[in-house]
Design a protein around this motif. Structure first.
Motif, short mmCIF file in Angstrom:
data_model
loop_
_atom_site.label_atom_id
_atom_site.label_comp_id
_atom_site.label_asym_id
_atom_site.label_seq_id
_atom_site.Cartn_x
_atom_site.Cartn_y
_atom_site.Cartn_z
N GLN A 268 -23.90 103.47 68.08
CA GLN A 268 -24.05 104.53 69.07
C GLN A 268 -25.10 105.55 68.65
O GLN A 268 -25.84 106.09 69.48
CB GLN A 268 -22.70 105.22 69.32
CG GLN A 268 -21.70 104.34 70.07
CD GLN A 268 -22.28 103.75 71.35
OE1 GLN A 268 -22.84 104.46 72.19
NE2 GLN A 268 -22.21 102.42 71.47
N ILE A 269 -25.18 105.81 67.36
CA ILE A 269 -26.22 106.73 66.86
C ILE A 269 -27.60 106.11 67.08
O ILE A 269 -28.54 106.80 67.50
CB ILE A 269 -25.98 107.04 65.36
CG1 ILE A 269 -24.71 107.90 65.20
CG2 ILE A 269 -27.19 107.74 64.75
CD1 ILE A 269 -24.28 108.11 63.76
N GLN A 270 -27.71 104.82 66.83
CA GLN A 270 -28.98 104.12 67.09
C GLN A 270 -29.28 104.10 68.59
O GLN A 270 -30.44 104.22 69.01
CB GLN A 270 -28.90 102.69 66.55
CG GLN A 270 -29.05 102.57 65.05
CD GLN A 270 -30.51 102.54 64.61
OE1 GLN A 270 -31.42 102.44 65.42
NE2 GLN A 270 -30.73 102.60 63.29
N GLN A 271 -28.26 103.93 69.41
CA GLN A 271 -28.44 103.93 70.87
C GLN A 271 -29.02 105.26 71.34
O GLN A 271 -29.96 105.30 72.14
CB GLN A 271 -27.10 103.66 71.56
CG GLN A 271 -27.19 103.59 73.08
CD GLN A 271 -27.92 102.36 73.57
OE1 GLN A 271 -27.65 101.26 73.11
NE2 GLN A 271 -28.86 102.54 74.49
N ALA A 272 -28.46 106.35 70.84
CA ALA A 272 -28.97 107.67 71.20
C ALA A 272 -30.41 107.84 70.73
O ALA A 272 -31.25 108.43 71.44
CB ALA A 272 -28.07 108.76 70.59
N ALA A 273 -30.70 107.31 69.55
CA ALA A 273 -32.07 107.39 69.01
C ALA A 273 -33.04 106.59 69.88
O ALA A 273 -34.17 107.03 70.12
CB ALA A 273 -32.09 106.88 67.57
N LEU A 274 -32.61 105.42 70.36
CA LEU A 274 -33.46 104.60 71.22
C LEU A 274 -33.74 105.33 72.54
O LEU A 274 -34.88 105.32 73.04
CB LEU A 274 -32.78 103.25 71.50
CG LEU A 274 -33.52 102.30 72.46
CD1 LEU A 274 -34.89 101.92 71.89
CD2 LEU A 274 -32.69 101.06 72.73
#
Length: 528
Positions: free
Chosen positions: A516-522
């Motif tokens: 989810q942290i990577q998703q927000a970063a994307l």
């Protein structure tokens, strides 16, 4: 148009400059006191940058490099290079930024700063370039012409991190991939494999039919590390994060990863995968020894530091020795590989101006010169008449590099004279790459390795400062457990029936939160 707020610091400095000017000073105190607000000629620069290991073997400082000496001569700027101790890049960077005094320029992967480059800006460790682009017309022209480059060179807030190293052509972004002994294939009347099933057939033949001809069963059919992208990618997943239609996923918990591990376990059990793969594939000295002793049938190699290097090393002792690149394997014939090694055009290494710099405008002008046609030529080719000549208007390397009189291999001769194959604040010239990569086997490998869709690849996202500590903590635990389990699954000390338990353990360690942290970063990256 995005207008940046003027900081209180800048206002104070501006007032100070006005006051000093009104007092009739000679400007020397003003130049020192007002720092970035002054437009004084730059005469000296402190520059912190990693000294690459093969360069460290032949020099103490990049100040010895012909290209940098020529830049100094052309600009009148004296560069004092500062290099971290070999093998201590990250540790020494962290120690340096923890201090209150930084060099003028720090050349580093600033997105790995705790909290990312945006946090480094907030901490006043680096100065973004947005307000200084009027003094950097060459870089501005490049970023305006290539919006994706600017995106990659910026934080999520739109701040330009520093002067980037840019690979201008896709062929320069591909330099690593699967490779195989073509002379062994020819001896056994086999074709270059393209699918996992074809690879299995070839590796079995390498194991059983004595292709090195010494009468002993000492061949290592394939030498690759655990989780190798070139082969995991055949099963539709990498050993890392990826995205499908802008949704982030984590390869090592997907069903395809179990298929990959099952295949690697079979290859290990049948003696196709080197029994010492856990160490041999990652230790360059062991790998060199196995390849040059005529044992290894296939592996993953760099174009120049691999295919070129080993063919040169073996040319005298074994003239028939020949390594070629192979396509990234797929499961079905005719499929186009999705994953493969490919660097970004903006590599993530930036020569950033630090908060300690007392002449930001002068430094910006100096570094921007390296993006001019003349600066680019020098950084990629060195000094005209010494390391290159112009032939029909095109730069051609001289024997100082191609047939070095001191006996240096081409890779080190390049290091001695130019910066065209490394990081640095300039654009890597495609004409450099064309002359560096000379063997037909290398050129063909580059074409094969470039033939991937990359459609599921993650762009160079940045973890937010707020998520940084939590994300780092999760991934430290995840990677430790995951890497340990991958080895156990491949070597059979952990049955593959336990894969679902392994996935649950990773979820317990927080991998879903990390996704989810990577998703927000994307999403932030896509909105830059």
């Amino acid at each position: 148009m995005h207008i940046r707020k003027i900081s209180k610091y800048a206002i104070i400095l501006g007032l100070l400059a006005t006051t000093l000017a009104a007092c009739g000073g000679d400007g020397s105190e003003s130049a020192e006191s007002t720092g970035a607000e002054q437009n004084q000629p730059l005469t000296k620069l402190t520059y912190w940058v990693e000294l690459f290991p093969d360069a460290a073997a032949i020099m103490k400082s990049y100040g010895e490099v012909t290209a940098w000496q020529e830049i100094e001569a052309k600009t009148g700027v004296e560069i004092e290079f500062q290099h971290p101790a070999q093998g201590q890049l990250g540790e020494q960077f962290n120690l340096m930024v923890a201090s209150n005094k930084l060099p003028d320029v720090v050349d580093y992967g600033w997105n790995t700063y705790p909290g990312g480059a945006q946090k480094a800006i907030r901490d006043e460790k680096l100065i973004p370039l947005n307000d200084y682009l009027e003094h950097a017309p060459n870089l501005k022209k490049l970023l305006d012409a290539h919006p994706e480059w600017r995106k990659m060179a910026s934080t999520d807030d739109g701040d330009i991190i520093g002067f980037p190293f840019i690979r201008e052509d896709v062929t320069q972004q591909v330099f690593l991939g699967p490779a195989i002994r073509k002379d062994w294939l020819d001896k056994l009347n086999l074709s270059v494999p393209t699918t996992i099933d074809e690879w299995y057939t070839v590796l079995k033949a390498f194991k059983e039919q004595d292709p090195n001809g010494n009468g002993e069963a000492d061949e290592i059919p394939i030498l690759i590390p655990a989780g190798e992208l070139a082969f995991a990618g055949a099963f539709g997943i990498p050993n890392d994060f990826y995205q499908e239609n802008d949704t982030v996923k984590y390869g090592p918990i997907e069903p395809g990863f179990k298929q990959y591990l099952t295949t690697m376990n079979q290859w290990y059990n049948e003696g196709l995968l080197d029994k010492d793969f856990a160490t041999a594939a990652t230790d360059s000295k062991i790998k060199d020894a196995k390849i040059t002793s005529n044992q290894v049938g296939s592996t993953v190699l760099f174009l120049n530091g691999g295919i070129g290097k080993y063919m040169d090393l073996m040319a005298q002792s074994q003239p028939g020795f020949k390594i070629v690149g192979t396509p990234y394997p797929t499961l079905k014939p005719g499929e186009k590989p999705v994953f493969g090694y490919m660097d970004n055009p903006v590599t993530g290494i930036f020569a950033a101006i630090t908060g300690s710099n007392k002449n930001v405008v002068g430094t910006v002008k100096f570094l921007d010169y390296l993006y001019s046609e003349e600066g680019k030529l020098i950084m990629n080719f060195g000094k005209e008449g010494e390391t290159y000549t112009l032939v029909d208007g095109q730069p051609q390397y001289t024997d100082a590099i191609l047939k070095n009189p001191d006996g240096l291999p081409i890779s080190q001769a390049f290091r001695k004279h130019i910066m065209g194959a490394t990081s640095g604040p300039f654009v890597q010239d495609v004409r450099h790459s064309q002359q560096y990569t000379t063997k037909p086997e290398q050129k063909e490998a580059m074409k094969l390795w470039s033939n991937t869709t990359q459609e599921k690849r993650m762009p160079p996202v940045s973890i937010s400062a707020e998520d940084s500590n939590r994300y780092s903590s999760i991934m430290t635990d995840v990677n430790t457990f995951k890497d340990e389990m991958i080895l156990k699954f491949i070597m059979g000390t952990e049955p593959l029936d336990h894969f679902d338990n392994y996935v649950e353990m990773l979820k317990g360690l927080g991998i879903e939160e990390a996704i989810q942290i990577q998703q927000a970063a994307l999403e932030r990256y896509n909105n830059r």
